[in-house]
Design a protein around this motif. Structure first.
Motif, PDB file in Angstrom:
ATOM      1  N   LYS A 108      10.784   9.939   2.388  1.00 23.44           N
ATOM      2  CA  LYS A 108       9.480  10.491   2.001  1.00 23.44           C
ATOM      3  C   LYS A 108       9.507  10.954   0.546  1.00 23.44           C
ATOM      4  O   LYS A 108       8.548  10.723  -0.207  1.00 23.44           O
ATOM      5  N   ASP A 109      10.599  11.582   0.150  1.00 21.45           N
ATOM      6  CA  ASP A 109      10.729  12.019  -1.247  1.00 21.45           C
ATOM      7  C   ASP A 109      10.723  10.821  -2.199  1.00 21.45           C
ATOM      8  O   ASP A 109      10.153  10.887  -3.295  1.00 21.45           O
ATOM      9  N   ARG A 110      11.345   9.723  -1.767  1.00 23.08           N
ATOM     10  CA  ARG A 110      11.342   8.521  -2.609  1.00 23.08           C
ATOM     11  C   ARG A 110       9.935   7.935  -2.728  1.00 23.08           C
ATOM     12  O   ARG A 110       9.551   7.432  -3.787  1.00 23.08           O
TER      13      ARG A 110
ATOM     14  N   ALA B 278       2.418   4.337   6.602  1.00 23.34           N
ATOM     15  CA  ALA B 278       1.320   5.301   6.737  1.00 23.34           C
ATOM     16  C   ALA B 278       1.344   6.306   5.588  1.00 23.34           C
ATOM     17  O   ALA B 278       0.309   6.578   4.954  1.00 23.34           O
ATOM     18  N   MET B 279       2.513   6.854   5.303  1.00 19.97           N
ATOM     19  CA  MET B 279       2.619   7.837   4.224  1.00 19.97           C
ATOM     20  C   MET B 279       2.297   7.219   2.870  1.00 19.97           C
ATOM     21  O   MET B 279       1.690   7.868   2.007  1.00 19.97           O
ATOM     22  N   SER B 280       2.679   5.974   2.682  1.00 17.53           N
ATOM     23  CA  SER B 280       2.437   5.317   1.397  1.00 17.53           C
ATOM     24  C   SER B 280       0.956   5.090   1.133  1.00 17.53           C
ATOM     25  O   SER B 280       0.547   4.940  -0.021  1.00 17.53           O
TER      26      SER B 280
ATOM     27  N   TYR C   7       1.951  -1.937  -3.926  1.00 20.75           N
ATOM     28  CA  TYR C   7       3.263  -2.093  -4.562  1.00 20.75           C
ATOM     29  C   TYR C   7       4.290  -1.165  -3.913  1.00 20.75           C
ATOM     30  O   TYR C   7       5.414  -1.578  -3.604  1.00 20.75           O
ATOM     31  N   ILE C   8       3.895   0.088  -3.697  1.00 21.69           N
ATOM     32  CA  ILE C   8       4.797   1.054  -3.060  1.00 21.69           C
ATOM     33  C   ILE C   8       5.119   0.625  -1.632  1.00 21.69           C
ATOM     34  O   ILE C   8       6.270   0.675  -1.188  1.00 21.69           O
ATOM     35  N   VAL C   9       4.086   0.189  -0.912  1.00 23.83           N
ATOM     36  CA  VAL C   9       4.271  -0.240   0.475  1.00 23.83           C
ATOM     37  C   VAL C   9       5.177  -1.459   0.558  1.00 23.83           C
ATOM     38  O   VAL C   9       6.032  -1.559   1.445  1.00 23.83           O
ATOM     39  N   GLN C  10       5.014  -2.389  -0.369  1.00 17.98           N
ATOM     40  CA  GLN C  10       5.822  -3.601  -0.329  1.00 17.98           C
ATOM     41  C   GLN C  10       7.301  -3.288  -0.506  1.00 17.98           C
ATOM     42  O   GLN C  10       8.161  -3.981   0.061  1.00 17.98           O
ATOM     43  N   GLN C  11       7.611  -2.251  -1.256  1.00 17.13           N
ATOM     44  CA  GLN C  11       9.005  -1.825  -1.382  1.00 17.13           C
ATOM     45  C   GLN C  11       9.556  -1.384  -0.030  1.00 17.13           C
ATOM     46  O   GLN C  11      10.685  -1.733   0.337  1.00 17.13           O
ATOM     47  N   GLN C  12       8.758  -0.611   0.714  1.00 19.49           N
ATOM     48  CA  GLN C  12       9.187  -0.161   2.037  1.00 19.49           C
ATOM     49  C   GLN C  12       9.325  -1.340   3.005  1.00 19.49           C
ATOM     50  O   GLN C  12      10.280  -1.418   3.783  1.00 19.49           O
ATOM     51  N   ILE C  13       8.375  -2.253   2.939  1.00 17.17           N
ATOM     52  CA  ILE C  13       8.402  -3.413   3.828  1.00 17.17           C
ATOM     53  C   ILE C  13       9.637  -4.269   3.571  1.00 17.17           C
ATOM     54  O   ILE C  13      10.346  -4.659   4.503  1.00 17.17           O
ATOM     55  N   SER C  14       9.901  -4.554   2.310  1.00 12.92           N
ATOM     56  CA  SER C  14      11.060  -5.389   1.967  1.00 12.92           C
ATOM     57  C   SER C  14      12.356  -4.744   2.422  1.00 12.92           C
ATOM     58  O   SER C  14      13.248  -5.416   2.956  1.00 12.92           O
TER      59      SER C  14
ATOM     60  N   ASP D 263      -2.350  12.950  -1.565  1.00 11.25           N
ATOM     61  CA  ASP D 263      -2.757  12.627  -2.938  1.00 11.25           C
ATOM     62  C   ASP D 263      -2.666  11.133  -3.228  1.00 11.25           C
ATOM     63  O   ASP D 263      -3.258  10.654  -4.201  1.00 11.25           O
ATOM     64  N   PHE D 264      -1.938  10.401  -2.384  1.00  8.13           N
ATOM     65  CA  PHE D 264      -1.835   8.956  -2.582  1.00  8.13           C
ATOM     66  C   PHE D 264      -3.189   8.268  -2.431  1.00  8.13           C
ATOM     67  O   PHE D 264      -3.387   7.164  -2.939  1.00  8.13           O
ATOM     68  N   ARG D 265      -4.111   8.913  -1.743  1.00  6.34           N
ATOM     69  CA  ARG D 265      -5.426   8.308  -1.543  1.00  6.34           C
ATOM     70  C   ARG D 265      -6.214   8.213  -2.844  1.00  6.34           C
ATOM     71  O   ARG D 265      -7.228   7.519  -2.912  1.00  6.34           O
ATOM     72  N   ASN D 266      -5.738   8.907  -3.875  1.00  2.00           N
ATOM     73  CA  ASN D 266      -6.404   8.846  -5.179  1.00  2.00           C
ATOM     74  C   ASN D 266      -5.901   7.685  -6.032  1.00  2.00           C
ATOM     75  O   ASN D 266      -6.463   7.416  -7.094  1.00  2.00           O
ATOM     76  N   LEU D 267      -4.845   7.018  -5.579  1.00  2.00           N
ATOM     77  CA  LEU D 267      -4.316   5.877  -6.324  1.00  2.00           C
ATOM     78  C   LEU D 267      -5.127   4.622  -6.019  1.00  2.00           C
ATOM     79  O   LEU D 267      -5.864   4.554  -5.033  1.00  2.00           O
ATOM     80  N   GLU D 268      -4.967   3.619  -6.866  1.00  3.72           N
ATOM     81  CA  GLU D 268      -5.641   2.341  -6.648  1.00  3.72           C
ATOM     82  C   GLU D 268      -4.924   1.552  -5.553  1.00  3.72           C
ATOM     83  O   GLU D 268      -3.722   1.725  -5.322  1.00  3.72           O
TER      84      GLU D 268
END
Length: 278
Positions: free
Chosen positions: A77-79, A154-156, A107-114, A96-101
């Protein structure tokens, strides 16, 4: 907030994906297989069936909570938060992630998926060596990997999974993602319906997860284990490559299925939260 051009594009991709779910037509083998499983389970007394699936639901719920409380998950989660701060240094919490595009979140999610697909591939390869301990631990290990992946996806997208509603929802996402393709549209519609009728904190929908329709996935895991046992002594240069390929390929395929579904669902949640245009 209003949608950007990219948000609209993702919405169209989601609509196309949803139409594919809706138009999926099972073949004769799938229907026969489903009837065979239902017939086999119907031979068991109803109270035994109820107890079995209740225990399975409880196991998944407690496993989900256990994963969430581990230091390993807290570090992850910290990462995720650190990755978000690359795009917006003002991020303090998951919401606060909901404010991102949308592309930044993707991009962040794809890191977790990979990362989790690699974990599954490696776990399957190890199980494919045919060792008793590794093979017997494959099913719980896959449950951990995939539940953890859903939580981080979900967190991402800005949804903390520590409330009763979000915890139950992430479990349902995992459950529906592992259903046969012919049943996923019904689960998808149920997820949407429960969200539209949800309160901010409590979950008031159907808390039942597993039933006869879901048992196909554990059966697939059992068949995979049987195939590994059958081929584990087929060595190529001293390595059981065939059985390792079976384990790695099967596990990778499952995690790909779970992460793709989870990504679609939380993309939809993000867009819905951003605007009421759905």
């Amino acid at each position: 907030m209003t949608w950007t051009e990219r948000d609209q594009k993702v919405k169209e991709e989601l609509a196309e994906w949803e139409n594919k779910l809706l138009s999926y037509q099972p073949n004769d083998f799938e229907l026969t297989y489903e009837k065979y499983i239902e017939k086999a389970f119907s031979l068991l007394p109803e109270d035994i069936q109820t107890q079995f699936f209740s225990l399975l639901d409880a196991w998944l719920f407690h496993l989900h909570a256990l994963i969430q409380g581990t230091q390993f998950q807290m570090d992850a989660k910290d990462r995720v938060l650190s990755a978000g701060r690359v795009f917006d240094p003002q991020i303090e919490g998951i919401t606060d992630f909901r404010n991102l595009e949308i592309d930044q979140l993707n991009y962040i999610v794809q890191q977790q998926i990979s990362r989790h697909r690699f974990y599954s591939f490696a776990q399957g390869g190890l199980a494919g060596t045919g060792g008793t301990l590794l093979l017997s631990s494959d099913l719980p290990a896959m449950a951990v990997i995939n539940l953890r992946a859903v939580q981080l996806i979900a967190m991402s997208y800005g949804f903390e999974v520590n409330t009763p509603f979000e915890m139950m929802t992430s479990l349902k996402v995992f459950h529906i993602a592992t259903l046969p393709a012919r049943l996923q549209i019904e689960g998808w519609e149920e997820l949407k319906s429960e969200l539209y009728n949800a309160h901010d904190y409590l979950f008031e929908g159907n808390e039942k997860l597993t039933d006869v329709s879901w048992i196909e996935q554990p059966i697939k895991q059992l068949l995979k284990a049987m195939a590994i046992i059958a081929f584990r002594k087929k060595y190529l240069q001293g390595i059981p490559l065939v059985s390792m390929a079976i384990g790695a390929g099967s596990n990778y395929s499952l995690t790909r299925k779970v992460t793709d579904f989870a990504k679609k669902y939380y993309q939809w949640r993000y867009l819905l939260n951003k605007s009421d245009q759905f």
